[in-house]
Motif scaffolding. Structure first.
Motif, mmCIF file in Angstrom:
data_model
loop_
_atom_site.group_PDB
_atom_site.id
_atom_site.type_symbol
_atom_site.label_atom_id
_atom_site.label_comp_id
_atom_site.label_asym_id
_atom_site.label_seq_id
_atom_site.Cartn_x
_atom_site.Cartn_y
_atom_site.Cartn_z
ATOM 1 N N ILE A 1 0.829 -1.196 0.000
ATOM 2 C CA ILE A 1 0.000 0.000 0.000
ATOM 3 C C ILE A 1 0.871 1.257 0.000
ATOM 4 O O ILE A 1 0.475 2.302 -0.553
ATOM 5 N N LYS A 2 2.086 1.152 0.575
ATOM 6 C CA LYS A 2 3.005 2.295 0.553
ATOM 7 C C LYS A 2 3.481 2.569 -0.872
ATOM 8 O O LYS A 2 3.647 3.737 -1.260
ATOM 9 N N ASP A 3 3.708 1.500 -1.661
ATOM 10 C CA ASP A 3 4.106 1.679 -3.061
ATOM 11 C C ASP A 3 2.996 2.365 -3.847
ATOM 12 O O ASP A 3 3.253 3.242 -4.688
ATOM 13 N N VAL A 4 1.781 1.964 -3.576
ATOM 14 C CA VAL A 4 0.620 2.571 -4.248
ATOM 15 C C VAL A 4 0.540 4.052 -3.898
ATOM 16 O O VAL A 4 0.341 4.910 -4.772
ATOM 17 N N ALA A 5 0.689 4.360 -2.606
ATOM 18 C CA ALA A 5 0.612 5.752 -2.150
ATOM 19 C C ALA A 5 1.706 6.594 -2.797
ATOM 20 O O ALA A 5 1.451 7.727 -3.234
ATOM 21 N N ARG A 6 2.913 6.031 -2.892
ATOM 22 C CA ARG A 6 4.041 6.768 -3.473
ATOM 23 C C ARG A 6 3.758 7.087 -4.945
ATOM 24 O O ARG A 6 3.973 8.212 -5.408
ATOM 25 N N LEU A 7 3.249 6.106 -5.699
ATOM 26 C CA LEU A 7 2.969 6.312 -7.121
ATOM 27 C C LEU A 7 1.834 7.310 -7.333
ATOM 28 O O LEU A 7 1.869 8.130 -8.262
ATOM 29 N N ALA A 8 0.858 7.272 -6.444
ATOM 30 C CA ALA A 8 -0.293 8.168 -6.578
ATOM 31 C C ALA A 8 -0.027 9.555 -5.998
ATOM 32 O O ALA A 8 -0.818 10.482 -6.213
ATOM 33 N N GLY A 9 1.067 9.691 -5.253
ATOM 34 C CA GLY A 9 1.402 10.982 -4.663
ATOM 35 C C GLY A 9 0.548 11.343 -3.472
ATOM 36 O O GLY A 9 0.223 12.521 -3.255
#
Length: 340
Positions: free
Chosen positions: A4-12
């Motif tokens: 979920i952290k990777d998702v958050a990073r990509l989505a900003g």
């Protein structure tokens, strides 16, 4: 494997915002949710359902309730296609689909009770609608449970969210179609008029028959559950109504059953017109191939999933949803059974 952290990073966005979007929180704007869902898709992110369910005390699962029947509903292409439509939307929102089915009402209610109390499922889709349904009454009485009905809601339940075809008009259109082909003495064939969809199609059939000055006649079968009884019932019906030259049949499976009984009675199936509903594989493999009313079951399932998931307003507008009801159109697909 993406987190979920990777998702958050990509989505900003922050991980907490990404997590809230995963659960369709009303605190997150539609635009932000779309951005986060796009990131999930790009990363092929698969949420840990078990961990989420423990944290939320609510399962990331939509329960689909099939009607109680002795014959497996899994053999009916209508229900298979409805499930496909539901799964298409649910999987895009990281939800699973669980099916509740049983041969009796009591067993079905017991299975749903387990899904709610042990599985923490709070979202359900009824793949059918019938009068005086104890299953629907049970689900309605459960606190915190949200459900959508595929079919006509019963009288006095105007608050129920539902997705449906206009089956009265569909029954009327099917009857008028056969009349335009030259058939005049049409019979309606059902298996359970307690199911609103069959009864609505029957009402449409009656309306068109009477408008044309014709007397409606009907026969009810078991849809193959009791073949000996059906054969006897159908033979008696034809003997009492020798003028019948065509059948408006509640669904394609029953239409195929009628064709087989005509053959067993040494009647030429080509002498009778026939139109079914659902435009399933049974219509295509019948002999003669069966004219049928396409009701778009995948679309019915997809729209039901949209409603039960309480999706963002942007998604509802994109799909043309502006209320708690959706009416899906129908069309007639002509084949050899209506060509005389």
């Amino acid at each position: 494997m993406a987190t979920i952290k990777d998702v958050a990073r990509l989505a900003g966005v922050s991980p907490s915002t990404a997590s809230r979007a995963l659960h369709n929180s009303s605190l997150i704007s539609a635009a932000t949710k779309e951005k986060i869902w796009a990131a999930m898709k790009e990363l092929d992110y698969s949420p840990n359902f078990a961990a989420q369910n423990l944290a939320n005390r609510e399962a990331n699962i939509v329960g689909v309730i099939f009607p109680p029947r002795e014959i497996s509903v899994g053999n009916d292409p209508f229900f298979v296609q409805v499930i496909q439509g539901i799964e298409a939307f649910c999987s895009a929102r990281s939800y699973l689909v669980s099916v509740a089915t049983a041969p009796t009402v009591d067993e079905l209610i017991h299975n749903i009770e387990i899904m709610i109390k042990q599985g923490s499922i709070t979202k359900f889709i009824f793949a059918y609608s019938k009068a005086d349904d104890p299953v629907r009454d049970y689900v309605s009485a459960q606190p915190g449970v949200r459900y959508v009905v595929i079919g006509t809601p019963p009288q006095g339940h105007d608050h129920v969210m539902y997705v449906n075809n206009d089956n009265i008009t569909a029954g009327s259109d099917a009857t008028a179609f056969l009349m335009r082909k030259g058939y005049r003495h049409l019979a309606y064939v059902s298996t359970n008029l307690q199911e609103f969809v069959q009864n609505d199609r029957y009402l449409g059939y009656q309306r068109t028959m009477r408008a044309a000055g014709c007397e409606p006649v009907a026969v009810q079968l078991s849809n193959g559950a009791d073949r000996f009884h059906d054969q006897t019932t159908f033979a008696h019906f034809l003997n009492r109504n020798p003028q019948v030259d065509a059948f408006v049949v509640c669904d394609d499976i029953t239409g195929l059953h009628v064709q087989n009984m005509l053959k067993s009675l040494r009647r030429d199936t080509r002498e009778y017109g026939m139109i079914g509903f659902n435009n399933s594989v049974f219509a295509e493999t019948a002999n003669p191939t069966m004219t049928s009313v396409e009701i778009f079951p995948r679309f019915l399932g997809n729209e039901a999933a949209v409603l039960v998931m309480d999706s963002p307003e942007k998604e509802k507008q994109k799909l043309g949803l502006n209320s708690s009801m959706v009416v899906v159109p129908h069309k007639i697909v002509e084949r050899n059974s209506s060509r005389g």
